[in-house]
Design an enzyme around this catalytic site. Structure first.
Site, PDB file in Angstrom:
ATOM      1  N   GLU A 188      39.683  16.862  47.971  1.00 35.62           N
ATOM      2  CA  GLU A 188      39.666  15.596  48.853  1.00 35.62           C
ATOM      3  C   GLU A 188      39.148  16.196  50.297  1.00 35.62           C
ATOM      4  OE1 GLU A 188      40.679  12.668  48.535  1.00 35.62           O
ATOM      5  OE2 GLU A 188      41.765  12.615  46.825  1.00 35.62           O
ATOM      6  N   CYS A 202      40.969  12.317  58.092  1.00 31.85           N
ATOM      7  CA  CYS A 202      39.845  11.930  57.252  1.00 31.85           C
ATOM      8  C   CYS A 202      39.366  10.690  57.204  1.00 31.85           C
ATOM      9  CB  CYS A 202      40.270  12.580  55.858  1.00 31.85           C
ATOM     10  SG  CYS A 202      41.602  11.922  55.371  1.00 31.85           S
TER      11      CYS A 202
HETATM   12  P1  NDP Z   1      39.347  23.517  56.055  1.00 31.08           P
HETATM   13  O1  NDP Z   1      38.303  23.261  54.980  1.00 31.08           O
HETATM   14  O2  NDP Z   1      39.026  24.654  57.094  1.00 31.08           O
HETATM   15  O3  NDP Z   1      40.897  24.288  55.475  1.00 31.08           O
HETATM   16  C1  NDP Z   1      41.462  23.633  54.395  1.00 31.08           C
HETATM   17  C2  NDP Z   1      42.592  24.422  53.603  1.00 31.08           C
HETATM   18  O4  NDP Z   1      41.700  25.330  53.110  1.00 31.08           O
HETATM   19  C3  NDP Z   1      43.149  25.428  54.592  1.00 31.08           C
HETATM   20  O5  NDP Z   1      44.579  25.441  54.027  1.00 31.08           O
HETATM   21  C4  NDP Z   1      42.558  26.604  54.682  1.00 31.08           C
HETATM   22  O6  NDP Z   1      43.170  27.749  55.225  1.00 31.08           O
HETATM   23  C5  NDP Z   1      42.061  26.838  53.421  1.00 31.08           C
HETATM   24  N1  NDP Z   1      40.843  27.717  53.160  1.00 31.08           N
HETATM   25  C6  NDP Z   1      39.996  28.097  54.014  1.00 31.08           C
HETATM   26  N2  NDP Z   1      39.111  28.849  53.433  1.00 31.08           N
HETATM   27  C7  NDP Z   1      39.448  28.961  52.179  1.00 31.08           C
HETATM   28  C8  NDP Z   1      38.840  29.507  50.856  1.00 31.08           C
HETATM   29  N3  NDP Z   1      37.684  30.259  50.881  1.00 31.08           N
HETATM   30  N4  NDP Z   1      39.492  29.331  49.708  1.00 31.08           N
HETATM   31  C9  NDP Z   1      40.502  28.435  49.573  1.00 31.08           C
HETATM   32  N5  NDP Z   1      41.064  27.935  50.626  1.00 31.08           N
HETATM   33  C10 NDP Z   1      40.554  28.159  51.968  1.00 31.08           C
HETATM   34  O7  NDP Z   1      40.050  22.089  56.650  1.00 31.08           O
HETATM   35  P2  NDP Z   1      40.840  21.761  57.865  1.00 31.08           P
HETATM   36  O8  NDP Z   1      42.278  22.683  57.705  1.00 31.08           O
HETATM   37  O9  NDP Z   1      40.160  22.059  59.204  1.00 31.08           O
HETATM   38  O10 NDP Z   1      41.175  20.262  57.546  1.00 31.08           O
HETATM   39  C11 NDP Z   1      40.167  19.557  58.302  1.00 31.08           C
HETATM   40  C12 NDP Z   1      39.229  18.783  57.060  1.00 31.08           C
HETATM   41  O11 NDP Z   1      39.995  18.262  56.043  1.00 31.08           O
HETATM   42  C13 NDP Z   1      38.528  17.864  57.530  1.00 31.08           C
HETATM   43  O12 NDP Z   1      37.101  18.013  57.101  1.00 31.08           O
HETATM   44  C14 NDP Z   1      38.966  16.520  56.879  1.00 31.08           C
HETATM   45  O13 NDP Z   1      38.272  15.590  56.729  1.00 31.08           O
HETATM   46  C15 NDP Z   1      39.508  17.248  55.566  1.00 31.08           C
HETATM   47  N6  NDP Z   1      40.698  16.208  55.179  1.00 31.08           N
HETATM   48  C16 NDP Z   1      40.374  15.562  54.038  1.00 31.08           C
HETATM   49  C17 NDP Z   1      41.367  14.770  53.603  1.00 31.08           C
HETATM   50  C18 NDP Z   1      41.130  13.831  52.318  1.00 31.08           C
HETATM   51  O14 NDP Z   1      42.211  13.205  51.682  1.00 31.08           O
HETATM   52  N7  NDP Z   1      40.015  13.439  51.891  1.00 31.08           N
HETATM   53  C19 NDP Z   1      42.667  14.346  54.258  1.00 31.08           C
HETATM   54  C20 NDP Z   1      42.854  15.435  55.511  1.00 31.08           C
HETATM   55  C21 NDP Z   1      41.548  16.185  55.828  1.00 31.08           C
HETATM   56  P3  NDP Z   1      43.527  27.891  56.758  1.00 31.08           P
HETATM   57  O15 NDP Z   1      43.704  26.919  57.716  1.00 31.08           O
HETATM   58  O16 NDP Z   1      44.280  28.867  56.838  1.00 31.08           O
HETATM   59  O17 NDP Z   1      41.838  28.502  57.342  1.00 31.08           O
END
Ligand code: NDP
Length: 520
Positions: A239, A273
């Protein structure tokens, strides 16, 4: 140089900078151990009657109802959104999603007979069984720190899976609160575990022995996760981000559409999002629409969301604010008109950005192509419906879109042409709160669906079970081939599929010996 994983993470209030807590991070070994414990207990949970799993969800729902205000207040302090908004868009949405699982899980998981049309297969009884994967890994973002992991966890648990959740490093306390609600409802603690830490902990979870991963986050991280998952063919749901267009047709209700645009672009400080990231308004309504939006923005109250009068809270952190600021400045330099905002609100704190209205933007600006994730409403004028569709589809994203019109037929004609996972007429974002509606995107907005029945479908593997009703009979297609057999099979093909009755009849005569032939 290898970057050392952090030993602890600090949760802070984005409105005030207040430290809310410091938590130790899970090591890769601890992540693996958590998954191993979940794997060990999951078969027992899967064997539990669905009715008992549903009863647990009911207890969870009641605990959440009782503690809803405290949960909303914690979301406000850790993620910055106003408490009332946290109640409406997180707590309430989860209560409703729980109700959906409670009402539908038994029916969804019931075996379904699959009658066979082919007469040659009539002696078999087939059925479709939906079987839990095992351990579902969930990696979730900070912007909906409660509802996203909660809805995914509910779907996973009710279908018989165990869960290991890795929340964003920015919102670990909300995730622990969610876990507490499940444990308080009587769930075994190994069935819903939370691993804490930065992205490297998410990477460790992706590489662990989980059986499926539900990832929500940015496109960039989603691609990294997909690459890691591909190495061992781990099934994933992604997502990812959105760049949702809002199309306002010339017959739209101006008052309603302008209020909708503001909420769609600014709620959760634009960090949704599904938020309105691009707004296209038909030329005859363009200036009146801008004037209405401008007038209403002046009435919005920005501040610390713990104050119930506040409508827009801070952004999550300074890095995110800088991305927004850069995109807005780039658009201004390339000719966009600032009608409101366009600057930080430093007097409120380091993470506050003014709700911003930009006119005369064009699709080649970064602001119209990259995900903005901030309180910005960029507006452009269009002339024809075809042009609006073309611009709406001019994006690598395809999460959702909205069309605003009093003419439902015209709106639906446009909706069918938009490449997005959801298109709403005269509303946006609320699809996330419709428990039955699937959530997910086209193009780079992701793969797979969460929410509703399609979301439950992602939590199970389809298994086909077949029982032969003539166990003492060798099958006519087994060994013992020869010229006669070949002619019999040709005859059978005609019996089943020839267009004319005569050919079928002849086929019947040729295939007559099939049942009697020698097989070994
Ligand atoms: P990120 O992609 O930065 O992080 C998402 C999650 O992935 C966090 O828990 C993060 O940890 C973790 N993560 C980071 N690096 C890795 C890796 N290499 N392997 C596995 N997991 C990893 O997104 P954000 O948290 O900044 O969220 C915002 C984004 O999420 C926006 O792009 C938004 O559009 C999207 N989003 C999409 C939705 C949907 O349903 N389509 C709903 C809500 C948001 P950590 O934070 O600790 O770095």
């Amino acid at each position: 140089m290898e970057v050392q994983a952090a030993a602890t993470i600090v949760s802070t209030n984005p409105a005030t900078g207040e430290v809310l807590g410091e938590l130790g991070c899970s090591t890769p070994e601890e992540v693996q151990a958590a998954v191993a414990r979940a794997k060990a207990i999951q078969p027992q949970w899967q064997a539990t009657p669905v009715r008992e799993r549903v009863a647990l969800l009911r207890r969870f729902q009641q605990r959440l109802r009782e503690r809803g205000n405290e949960v909303a207040s914690l979301i406000c302090r850790e993620a910055g959104k106003p408490t009332a908004e946290a109640l409406a868009t997180e707590v309430l949405v989860v209560l409703d999603a729980t109700e959906f699982c409670i009402r539908n899980a038994e029916r969804f998981l019931r075996e379904k007979p699959l009658p066979h049309a082919n007469p040659a297969m009539k002696s078999k009884r087939g059925r479709l069984v939906r079987e839990a994967y095992g351990v579902i890994g969930i990696i979730s973002p900070w912007n909906y720190p409660f509802s996203i992991p909660a809805i995914e966890t509910l779907g996973a648990l009710v279908t018989g899976n165990a869960v290991v959740l890795k929340p964003s490093e920015l919102t670990p306390l909300v995730a622990l609160e969610l876990q507490g609600l499940f444990l308080g409802a009587g769930l075994d603690r190994e069935l819903m575990q939370v691993v804490i830490g930065e992205g490297s902990v998410g990477a460790a979870l992706t590489e662990s022995a989980i059986d499926k991963l539900i990832f929500t986050g940015s496109v960039a991280t989603g691609k990294r996760v997909a690459e890691a998952a591909a190495g061992r063919l781990l099934p994933v749901v992604l997502e990812l981000g959105g760049k949702d267009p809002m199309i306002v047709l010339d017959d739209a209700n101006l008052e309603v559409a302008s209020s909708g645009a503001l909420w769609g672009a600014f709620m959760n400080a634009g960090q949704t999002c599904l938020s309105v990231e691009r707004c296209y308004v038909q030329r005859s309504l363009y200036e009146p629409f801008l004037a209405k939006c401008r007038e209403k923005i002046a009435r919005l109250r920005v501040g610390n969301g713990i104050n119930s009068e506040v409508e827009i809270g801070p952004m999550i952190h300074a890095r995110q604010l800088k991305i927004v600021e850069d995109q807005v400045n780039d658009a201004i330099q390339r000719g966009a008109r600032v009608l409101a905002g366009g600057q930080r609100l430093s007097e409120l704190g380091p993470n506050f950005y003014a709700p911003t209205l930009l006119a005369d933007v064009s699709n080649d600006m970064r602001l119209m192509q990259e995900e903005t994730f901030g309180p910005v409403l960029p507006v452009a004028a269009f002339d024809t419906d075809e042009e609006a569709v073309r611009w709406a589809n001019d994006s690598n994203f395809g999460l959702a879109a909205s069309v605003w019109t009093r003419n439902r037929k015209r709106g639906e004609t446009i909706a069918t042409k938009i490449k997005a996972g959801t298109v709403m007429l005269n509303d946006m974002i609320s699809c996330f709160g419709i428990a039955e509606a699937p959530h997910g995107g086209f193009k780079q907005s992701g793969i797979g669906r969460t929410h509703g029945e399609l979301g439950l479908q992602e939590m199970v593997q389809a298994k086909y079970l077949d029982a032969d009703l003539l166990p003492r009979m060798k099958k006519v297609w087994w060994f013992g081939y020869g010229t006669a057999y070949q002619q019999q099979i040709e005859g059978l093909t005609d019996v089943l599929f020839a267009r004319s009755w005569i050919a079928r009849l002849k086929g019947g005569l040729r295939s007559a010996g099939l049942l009697r032939r020698d097989k070994f």
